[in-house]
Design a protein around this motif. Sequence first.
Motif, PDB file in Angstrom:
ATOM      1  N   VAL A  68      51.326  50.759  21.049  1.00 15.01           N
ATOM      2  CA  VAL A  68      49.967  51.722  21.052  1.00 15.01           C
ATOM      3  C   VAL A  68      48.876  51.299  20.705  1.00 15.01           C
ATOM      4  O   VAL A  68      48.197  50.416  20.615  1.00 15.01           O
ATOM      5  CB  VAL A  68      49.941  52.676  21.776  1.00 15.01           C
ATOM      6  CG1 VAL A  68      48.497  53.111  22.160  1.00 15.01           C
ATOM      7  CG2 VAL A  68      51.295  52.952  22.977  1.00 15.01           C
ATOM      8  N   LEU A  72      45.606  48.640  20.930  1.00 12.40           N
ATOM      9  CA  LEU A  72      44.349  49.044  21.129  1.00 12.40           C
ATOM     10  C   LEU A  72      43.379  48.674  19.378  1.00 12.40           C
ATOM     11  O   LEU A  72      42.015  49.033  19.500  1.00 12.40           O
ATOM     12  CB  LEU A  72      44.464  50.399  21.519  1.00 12.40           C
ATOM     13  CG  LEU A  72      45.127  50.775  23.018  1.00 12.40           C
ATOM     14  CD1 LEU A  72      44.920  51.531  23.081  1.00 12.40           C
ATOM     15  CD2 LEU A  72      44.114  49.861  24.004  1.00 12.40           C
ATOM     16  N   HIS A 215      54.721  46.871  25.939  1.00 10.17           N
ATOM     17  CA  HIS A 215      53.400  48.653  26.204  1.00 10.17           C
ATOM     18  C   HIS A 215      52.185  47.899  25.103  1.00 10.17           C
ATOM     19  O   HIS A 215      51.134  48.161  25.922  1.00 10.17           O
ATOM     20  CB  HIS A 215      54.513  49.367  25.317  1.00 10.17           C
ATOM     21  CG  HIS A 215      53.896  50.977  25.241  1.00 10.17           C
ATOM     22  ND1 HIS A 215      53.778  51.581  25.341  1.00 10.17           N
ATOM     23  CD2 HIS A 215      52.542  51.185  26.323  1.00 10.17           C
ATOM     24  CE1 HIS A 215      53.281  53.026  25.755  1.00 10.17           C
ATOM     25  NE2 HIS A 215      52.179  52.522  26.024  1.00 10.17           N
ATOM     26  N   SER A 216      52.755  47.028  23.956  1.00  8.77           N
ATOM     27  CA  SER A 216      51.154  46.715  23.512  1.00  8.77           C
ATOM     28  C   SER A 216      50.430  45.568  23.938  1.00  8.77           C
ATOM     29  O   SER A 216      49.208  45.697  25.021  1.00  8.77           O
ATOM     30  CB  SER A 216      51.847  46.061  21.708  1.00  8.77           C
ATOM     31  OG  SER A 216      52.656  45.205  22.367  1.00  8.77           O
ATOM     32  N   VAL A 219      49.079  48.663  27.855  1.00  8.89           N
ATOM     33  CA  VAL A 219      48.232  48.865  26.725  1.00  8.89           C
ATOM     34  C   VAL A 219      46.373  48.168  26.597  1.00  8.89           C
ATOM     35  O   VAL A 219      45.634  49.021  27.156  1.00  8.89           O
ATOM     36  CB  VAL A 219      48.563  49.933  25.823  1.00  8.89           C
ATOM     37  CG1 VAL A 219      48.585  50.861  26.461  1.00  8.89           C
ATOM     38  CG2 VAL A 219      48.346  48.683  24.763  1.00  8.89           C
ATOM     39  N   LYS A 222      45.321  47.849  30.013  1.00 14.86           N
ATOM     40  CA  LYS A 222      44.411  49.043  30.592  1.00 14.86           C
ATOM     41  C   LYS A 222      42.722  49.345  30.027  1.00 14.86           C
ATOM     42  O   LYS A 222      41.823  49.845  31.351  1.00 14.86           O
ATOM     43  CB  LYS A 222      45.332  50.284  30.691  1.00 14.86           C
ATOM     44  CG  LYS A 222      45.099  51.168  31.005  1.00 14.86           C
ATOM     45  CD  LYS A 222      44.858  51.668  32.370  1.00 14.86           C
ATOM     46  CE  LYS A 222      44.568  53.276  32.742  1.00 14.86           C
ATOM     47  NZ  LYS A 222      45.327  53.058  34.222  1.00 14.86           N
ATOM     48  N   TRP A 223      43.405  49.618  28.212  1.00 15.61           N
ATOM     49  CA  TRP A 223      42.110  50.419  27.567  1.00 15.61           C
ATOM     50  C   TRP A 223      40.959  49.246  27.087  1.00 15.61           C
ATOM     51  O   TRP A 223      40.846  49.145  26.138  1.00 15.61           O
ATOM     52  CB  TRP A 223      42.812  50.825  27.228  1.00 15.61           C
ATOM     53  CG  TRP A 223      43.041  52.020  28.341  1.00 15.61           C
ATOM     54  CD1 TRP A 223      41.894  53.015  28.845  1.00 15.61           C
ATOM     55  CD2 TRP A 223      44.334  53.444  28.530  1.00 15.61           C
ATOM     56  NE1 TRP A 223      43.004  54.036  29.495  1.00 15.61           N
ATOM     57  CE2 TRP A 223      44.425  53.702  29.023  1.00 15.61           C
ATOM     58  CE3 TRP A 223      45.783  53.026  27.249  1.00 15.61           C
ATOM     59  CZ2 TRP A 223      45.107  55.220  29.239  1.00 15.61           C
ATOM     60  CZ3 TRP A 223      46.913  54.093  28.064  1.00 15.61           C
ATOM     61  CH2 TRP A 223      46.815  53.957  28.792  1.00 15.61           C
ATOM     62  N   GLY A 235      45.823  56.449  24.907  1.00 13.59           N
ATOM     63  CA  GLY A 235      47.430  55.555  25.049  1.00 13.59           C
ATOM     64  C   GLY A 235      48.466  56.396  23.733  1.00 13.59           C
ATOM     65  O   GLY A 235      48.717  56.543  24.732  1.00 13.59           O
ATOM     66  N   ASP A 238      49.072  58.818  27.180  1.00 22.90           N
ATOM     67  CA  ASP A 238      49.890  58.383  27.913  1.00 22.90           C
ATOM     68  C   ASP A 238      50.879  58.966  27.517  1.00 22.90           C
ATOM     69  O   ASP A 238      51.840  58.799  28.645  1.00 22.90           O
ATOM     70  CB  ASP A 238      48.834  57.558  28.449  1.00 22.90           C
ATOM     71  CG  ASP A 238      49.919  56.368  29.302  1.00 22.90           C
ATOM     72  OD1 ASP A 238      50.539  56.686  30.114  1.00 22.90           O
ATOM     73  OD2 ASP A 238      50.128  55.594  29.194  1.00 22.90           O
ATOM     74  N   ASN A 239      51.178  57.729  26.351  1.00 25.49           N
ATOM     75  CA  ASN A 239      52.744  57.916  25.627  1.00 25.49           C
ATOM     76  C   ASN A 239      53.407  59.096  25.486  1.00 25.49           C
ATOM     77  O   ASN A 239      54.850  58.523  25.814  1.00 25.49           O
ATOM     78  CB  ASN A 239      52.512  57.042  23.614  1.00 25.49           C
ATOM     79  CG  ASN A 239      53.570  56.709  23.633  1.00 25.49           C
ATOM     80  OD1 ASN A 239      54.384  56.102  24.701  1.00 25.49           O
ATOM     81  ND2 ASN A 239      53.847  57.668  21.989  1.00 25.49           N
TER      82      ASN A 239
END
Length: 413
Positions: A68, A72, A215-216, A219, A222-223, A235, A238-239
């Motif tokens: 994450v 991000l 996952h990277s 995210v 999403k963000w 993140g 959520d995780n």
Amino acid sequence: MPKNTSETAGQGPRKSGWIGPGLLISASFIGPGTVTTATATGASFGFALTWAVVFSIVATIILQEMSVRLGLTARLSTGEALRKTFENPVAKVAMTALVIAAIGIGGAAYAGGDTTGTALALSAVTGLPVPALAGIIAAVIILLLLSGSYKVLEKVMTVLVMLLAAVFLVTVVAVKPDFAELLRGTFMPSIPDGAALKAIALIGTTVVPYNIFLHSNLVREKWGDEEPDLALKKGRVDNAVSITVGGLITLAILSTAAAVMFTQGLEAESAADLAEPLRPTLGQFAPWALAIGLFAAGLTSAIAGPLGAAYAITGLLGWSSDLKDPKFRAIFLTVVVVGAIIAITGANPIEIIILAQAANGLLLPIIAFFLLITMNNKRVLGEHANGLVANILGGAVFLITLALGGITLYGLL
């Protein structure tokens, strides 16, 4: 996945909610492998290996948080970050070869387990042979991935997986497991004779290497347009929440099997056996509920696995991660096909699923090692590089999984 470009003229970036990608990661690892491995473990060893489930929850949160953070703060996929960290040509080739081998083998094994589990679910209620159903399911997965329509289906499948999870959570309350034994198994770790493979499989079914790469990308989509500090906070929340919920579902499945099957001396050797823990609450409908849940869980995971492997390998090699790119498609198609071959030619479907999870657990230390090196690269991550606490936690995960993998290999050899 491409970055989310929701910003419009005269407006700031669109604010997204606090929960999202983590749930997809949880839905990815709550597949047939989780249901089968947790059920078989609870039936064979009772609560003795609940510590492995708890460890896998903590380990997944630790490793996925690093993914994450890469997505991000550095705005890089895990594969891209690895490529930037290992600049020495020899080191880069060695790292790339090892990670691609680990992700390729692990992804194919996981795909084989997911395809087998989905076929097992349908076989239990249709009576058709698992190999034939596995071939059909693999073809459906390929069509869905090529068409891109899997995204709508993914949401439906996630709902069905959550329904199965709710059934197990209700059941574990209804059967009233021995909580003293559960706590003993959690806080007094042990590996009974013959349980090493099950222990590493329990970890491998939750701490899935390709999810660290997937996952990277999720995210960022999403963000990725939001202010970095706020995005990172979202993140992390959520995780932690999503992975904990997924891990508790695994714990509920194992506990239910321990309370219903272990106490009666029942083994999980077939699809019909897997439905036994649900009979106290669902009666004769138990096989159908399990079949629907396993089908949904298997299809969701069988789609996520090849995508995660494709994101990992394209990121490492510097190729496009566009879903329609020929190289990207070639990778995920290869993973699906190899997984289908494993499912079609395998003998005992329960053994295939457990061995697939164990393969992921054995390969995990390789990915964890390279991830830790990357997370200490301040040139890539700046102030968001690992600190002392993150390195201690990540190092502990690496060493424990390495030790468990060594014990398992010693037992197998």
